[in-house]
Enzyme design. Structure first.
Site, PDB file in Angstrom:
ATOM      1  N   HIS A 162       0.904  -1.081   0.075  1.00  0.00           N
ATOM      2  CA  HIS A 162       0.024  -0.241  -0.212  1.00  0.00           C
ATOM      3  C   HIS A 162       1.043   1.429   0.015  1.00  0.00           C
ATOM      4  O   HIS A 162       0.336   2.453  -0.155  1.00  0.00           O
ATOM      5  CB  HIS A 162      -0.879  -0.019   1.389  1.00  0.00           C
ATOM      6  CG  HIS A 162      -2.112  -1.110   1.111  1.00  0.00           C
ATOM      7  ND1 HIS A 162      -3.117  -0.800   1.034  1.00  0.00           N
ATOM      8  CD2 HIS A 162      -1.860  -2.452   1.199  1.00  0.00           C
ATOM      9  CE1 HIS A 162      -4.102  -1.820   0.901  1.00  0.00           C
ATOM     10  NE2 HIS A 162      -3.092  -2.897   0.978  1.00  0.00           N
ATOM     11  N   ASP A 370       3.601   9.209  -0.781  1.00  0.00           N
ATOM     12  CA  ASP A 370       2.493   8.591  -0.560  1.00  0.00           C
ATOM     13  C   ASP A 370       2.167   7.402  -1.316  1.00  0.00           C
ATOM     14  O   ASP A 370       2.275   7.705  -2.446  1.00  0.00           O
ATOM     15  CB  ASP A 370       1.318   9.246   0.073  1.00  0.00           C
ATOM     16  CG  ASP A 370       0.761   8.470   1.110  1.00  0.00           C
ATOM     17  OD1 ASP A 370       0.545   7.337   1.058  1.00  0.00           O
ATOM     18  OD2 ASP A 370       0.118   9.377   2.078  1.00  0.00           O
TER      19      ASP A 370
HETATM   20  P1  ADP Z   1      -3.329   6.243   5.077  1.00  0.00           P
HETATM   21  O1  ADP Z   1      -3.473   4.820   4.747  1.00  0.00           O
HETATM   22  O2  ADP Z   1      -1.745   6.506   5.265  1.00  0.00           O
HETATM   23  O3  ADP Z   1      -3.779   6.756   6.343  1.00  0.00           O
HETATM   24  P2  ADP Z   1      -5.265   7.256   3.132  1.00  0.00           P
HETATM   25  O4  ADP Z   1      -5.332   8.721   2.757  1.00  0.00           O
HETATM   26  O5  ADP Z   1      -4.937   6.382   1.940  1.00  0.00           O
HETATM   27  O6  ADP Z   1      -3.982   7.279   3.996  1.00  0.00           O
HETATM   28  O7  ADP Z   1      -6.397   6.829   3.922  1.00  0.00           O
HETATM   29  C1  ADP Z   1      -6.738   7.270   5.164  1.00  0.00           C
HETATM   30  C2  ADP Z   1      -8.194   6.720   5.530  1.00  0.00           C
HETATM   31  O8  ADP Z   1      -8.590   7.042   7.088  1.00  0.00           O
HETATM   32  C3  ADP Z   1      -9.376   7.292   4.474  1.00  0.00           C
HETATM   33  O9  ADP Z   1     -10.213   6.306   4.314  1.00  0.00           O
HETATM   34  C4  ADP Z   1      -9.855   8.366   5.616  1.00  0.00           C
HETATM   35  O10 ADP Z   1     -11.259   8.691   5.324  1.00  0.00           O
HETATM   36  C5  ADP Z   1      -9.411   7.823   7.159  1.00  0.00           C
HETATM   37  N1  ADP Z   1      -9.502   8.966   7.995  1.00  0.00           N
HETATM   38  C6  ADP Z   1      -8.602   9.735   8.041  1.00  0.00           C
HETATM   39  N2  ADP Z   1      -8.485  10.614   8.963  1.00  0.00           N
HETATM   40  C7  ADP Z   1      -9.506  10.223   9.635  1.00  0.00           C
HETATM   41  C8  ADP Z   1     -10.271  10.612  10.893  1.00  0.00           C
HETATM   42  N3  ADP Z   1      -9.965  11.997  11.564  1.00  0.00           N
HETATM   43  N4  ADP Z   1     -11.301  10.002  11.235  1.00  0.00           N
HETATM   44  C9  ADP Z   1     -11.834   8.898  10.809  1.00  0.00           C
HETATM   45  N5  ADP Z   1     -11.312   8.536   9.459  1.00  0.00           N
HETATM   46  C10 ADP Z   1     -10.185   9.019   9.171  1.00  0.00           C
HETATM   47  O1  F6P Z   2      -1.429   2.577   4.253  1.00  0.00           O
HETATM   48  C1  F6P Z   2      -0.222   2.160   5.144  1.00  0.00           C
HETATM   49  C2  F6P Z   2      -0.689   1.904   6.522  1.00  0.00           C
HETATM   50  O2  F6P Z   2       0.287   1.368   7.285  1.00  0.00           O
HETATM   51  C3  F6P Z   2      -1.766   0.901   6.521  1.00  0.00           C
HETATM   52  O3  F6P Z   2      -1.227  -0.471   6.389  1.00  0.00           O
HETATM   53  C4  F6P Z   2      -2.508   1.159   7.366  1.00  0.00           C
HETATM   54  O4  F6P Z   2      -3.983   1.034   7.118  1.00  0.00           O
HETATM   55  C5  F6P Z   2      -2.442   2.573   7.835  1.00  0.00           C
HETATM   56  O5  F6P Z   2      -1.131   2.864   7.240  1.00  0.00           O
HETATM   57  C6  F6P Z   2      -2.517   2.977   9.067  1.00  0.00           C
HETATM   58  O6  F6P Z   2      -1.214   2.601   9.774  1.00  0.00           O
HETATM   59  P1  F6P Z   2      -1.106   1.795  11.317  1.00  0.00           P
HETATM   60  O7  F6P Z   2      -1.779   0.456  10.942  1.00  0.00           O
HETATM   61  O8  F6P Z   2       0.086   1.569  11.608  1.00  0.00           O
HETATM   62  O9  F6P Z   2      -2.262   2.775  12.399  1.00  0.00           O
END
Ligand code: ADP
Ligand code: F6P
Length: 476
Positions: A162, A370
């Site tokens: 990912h 990212d």
């Molecule tokens: P990462 O996997 O690195 O966290 P992404 O942008 O791909 O980054 O995904 C983040 C996910 O977490 C999204 O589905 C988003 O809706 C969710 N998310 C981010 N911030 C919040 C929050 N404050 N509360 C609930 N869900 C959140």
């Molecule tokens: O997308 C990268 C990632 O490490 C995912 O495996 C995971 O959904 C997200 O970031 C949140 O990270 P963690 O599981 O360390 O809270």
């Protein structure tokens, strides 16, 4: 051997176990994009999800939720420290994200990484039905495909990363780099977010192991392993459906009202992670206020910073720096009752997030690096009137898909500032054209298509075809 025919193996389960002082357990949705993307795929397949329940100590009993069998794997306190916080998040994470923060290596962390990977492989080997499909997820479990193949050569094994996969010269810094590469090569299909990551991986098989990749394939022993890009996405229909509810529309209006009806609301929604470029974004906003190119209260910023990996040193210091910068901006440019930056270190439910997306004139998704950034896609899907503008980093995986965004280089503060101003001054017509095109793209390229294309490439098309989101979004 059990009878699970479709298994996802990920570091985390889709829910975290939370135990209060009286010993009562509740379940909370886990953070991150992996869960958001995989949950609907698993539900449609009525599959099994093997993962950690988010707290150290004995694993809770397996249980079923929304048709998915959840199988918790135990991690001890030391393993959380060494495997999860250590090797996964202080060694691999910074290295794979182009070393935007220095990576740390400790020998004891590797041992724990190895042991935990072996445990996940063991559980999976025990649960999988003969010939089952196993889909291993992300950088925390890179040894699992190889370990699993040794135990169960009958399985169809896929792996999806990912996050970005680094170029040869960075990967070469990694202790145990051979084992990691060999672990990944245990899969039949290794999937990445972007084509460049797949190329980096194939180049490494030549460089480190002397293999001869041809096109997307490399022959390992007698097996063909394919490495390719499968950009992940969201459940677009579900996001649009939430965004069109009266509850969300009403709440979006309330948010604008609570913020004092500004002309420009700039929104950031990120896990509080140094890869997300939150500091750079705040600095750009401060300088724009300093230069007078934006003014409070006509322009305000809302930064949601989801708590993440709070015991890892780099994350603790990042939080301090971000909160200091927010304080500085509000001290210099806020007014009584009208802060310049609204900072929310909290998690929200999907409706509140959708309302925030809908209330925002500009969404800033400006990571230094990212894998994908699903928040960018969620913002687009929530723009049901097509009026918003997405300012998107060239270094987010989503930049490969959302070509009509206002693309910026977050490493270049001038470019970042210009990107915000361009988006703020864009005509409604321009913004609507861009947003419509991106929404059209996302309706076609949703998470079901992602799962289908991966599983078809893995040779199990029937699994991908099984996922078919119920409601189709309305046309523009
Ligand atoms: P990462 O996997 O690195 O966290 P992404 O942008 O791909 O980054 O995904 C983040 C996910 O977490 C999204 O589905 C988003 O809706 C969710 N998310 C981010 N911030 C919040 C929050 N404050 N509360 C609930 N869900 C959140
Ligand atoms: O997308 C990268 C990632 O490490 C995912 O495996 C995971 O959904 C997200 O970031 C949140 O990270 P963690 O599981 O360390 O809270």
């Amino acid at each position: 051997m059990s009878n699970a025919s479709f298994i996802v193996v990920a570091n985390r389960l889709p829910v975290d176990s939370v135990v209060d002082d009286e010993g009562n357990r509740t379940w909370r949705r886990s953070p991150g994009g992996l869960v958001a993307a995989l949950e609907p795929v698993l539900q449609a397949n009525r599959g099994t999800w093997i993962g950690w329940a988010g707290a150290a100590g004995a694993a809770p009993e397996p249980f079923e939720a929304d048709g998915v069998t959840l199988l918790p794997v135990e991690l001890s306190e030391t393993e959380v420290l060494r495997y999860y916080e250590g090797f996964s998040n202080a060694s691999l994470w910074p290295l794979y994200h182009d070393a935007v923060e220095p990576r740390v290596f400790r020998r004891s962390w590797w041992k724990s990484y190895y042991e935990v990977n072996a445990r996940f492989a063991e559980v999976c080997a025990r649960e999988a039905a003969p010939g089952a499909t196993v889909w291993v997820q992300d950088y925390q479990l890179q040894l699992v495909p190889g370990m699993l193949r040794e135990k169960r050569p009958d399985l169809r094994i896929g792996f999806f990363l990912h996050i970005p996969f680094p170029p040869v010269e960075l990967f070469m810094q990694l202790p145990h780099r051979m084992e990691i590469l060999q672990g990944l090569l245990g899969a039949d299909l290794v999937g990445f977010q972007r084509p460049l990551a797949a190329q980096n991986f194939l180049a490494l098989t030549r460089h480190l192991l002397g293999y001869r990749p041809r096109g997307h394939y490399v022959t390992v022993d007698d097996r063909l392993v394919r490495a390719d890009a499968f950009p992940i996405s969201i459940d677009t229909a579900a996001n649009e459906e939430i965004a069109t509810t009266e509850r969300v529309r009403q709440r979006a209006k309330e948010i604008r009202d609570e913020l004092g009806e500004p002309e420009t609301i700039i929104l950031g929604v990120d896990r509080l992670d140094y890869t997300k470029g939150i500091e750079q974004r705040l600095k750009a906003f401060r300088e724009l206020l300093e230069d007078g190119r934006l003014k409070v209260p006509k322009a305000v910023m809302v930064q949601v910073a989801t708590p993440s990996r709070e015991r890892v040193e780099q994350y603790r210091t990042l939080r301090d720096r971000v909160e200091r910068e927010v304080g500085r901006i509000n001290g210099e440019y806020g007014q009584v009752g009208l802060p310049a930056v609204h900072y929310l270190h909290q998690s929200f439910d999907r409706y509140e997030l959708a309302a925030l997306y809908q209330a925002a004139d500009i969404m800033a998704v400006t990571p230094l690096r990212d894998g994908m950034n699903l928040v960018a896609k969620e913002y687009v899907a929530s723009q049901i009137d097509n009026r918003g503008a997405l300012v998107l980093s060239e270094f987010a995986g989503a930049a490969g898909d959302l070509r009509q965004a206002f693309l910026v280089n977050p490493h270049d503060l001038t470019d970042l500032k210009d990107g915000f101003v361009t988006a703020a001054n864009a005509t409604l017509d321009d913004k609507m054209k861009r947003m419509r095109a991106m929404r059209r793209y996302l309706r076609k390229h949703d998470v079901s298509r992602w799962a289908r294309s991966f599983l078809t490439a893995l040779g199990v098309p029937e699994r991908g075809a099984a996922y078919n989101p119920g409601s189709q979004p309305a046309a523009d």
